[in-house]
Design a protein around this motif. Structure first.
Motif: not given
Length: 111
Positions: A33-38, A62-68, A100-102
């Motif tokens: 994530a640090k290398t690519t940005g997501s 990973c999809t859940w982290i990015d999308d939700i 998520k709020k943060q």
């Protein structure tokens, strides 16, 4: 008669049985994530380093982290994993809502 201490101990024992994110996978996911940005793009970056029996769950995570959720870091990825894997545990789900709020608040400063 119900014993609140006993019920609390049962919940704690059940939480101990939950599978945590391994330090190896945590390091790989955060590096990707640090290398690519997501997290999803990072997943593809580190995909060949993952064990095959874990790859589907980690891809979904990973999809859940990015999308939700909107992102994660070293301080919260462990709790996010538990919330993702065990949504029926209120403590984990409530923590994910707070994270998520943060993340939403942080992103509002950069928009």
């Amino acid at each position: 008669m119900s014993n609140p201490h006993y019920e609390h101990q049962l919940k704690l024992d059940a939480m101990k049985k939950h599978t945590k994110l391994s330090s190896r996978n945590k390091t790989l996911l955060l590096m990707g994530a640090k290398t690519t940005g997501s997290f999803l793009e990072g997943y593809y970056y580190i995909e060949e380093s993952l064990y095959i029996d874990e790859s589907n769950a980690l891809h979904s995570f990973c999809t859940w982290i990015d999308d939700i959720i909107g992102g994660a870091g070293p301080a919260n990825i462990d709790m996010l994993w538990l919330g993702f894997k065990y949504p029926e545990v209120d403590r984990y789900s409530e923590a994910c809502v707070e994270i998520k709020k943060q993340m939403d608040e942080i992103k509002s400063y950069t928009a």
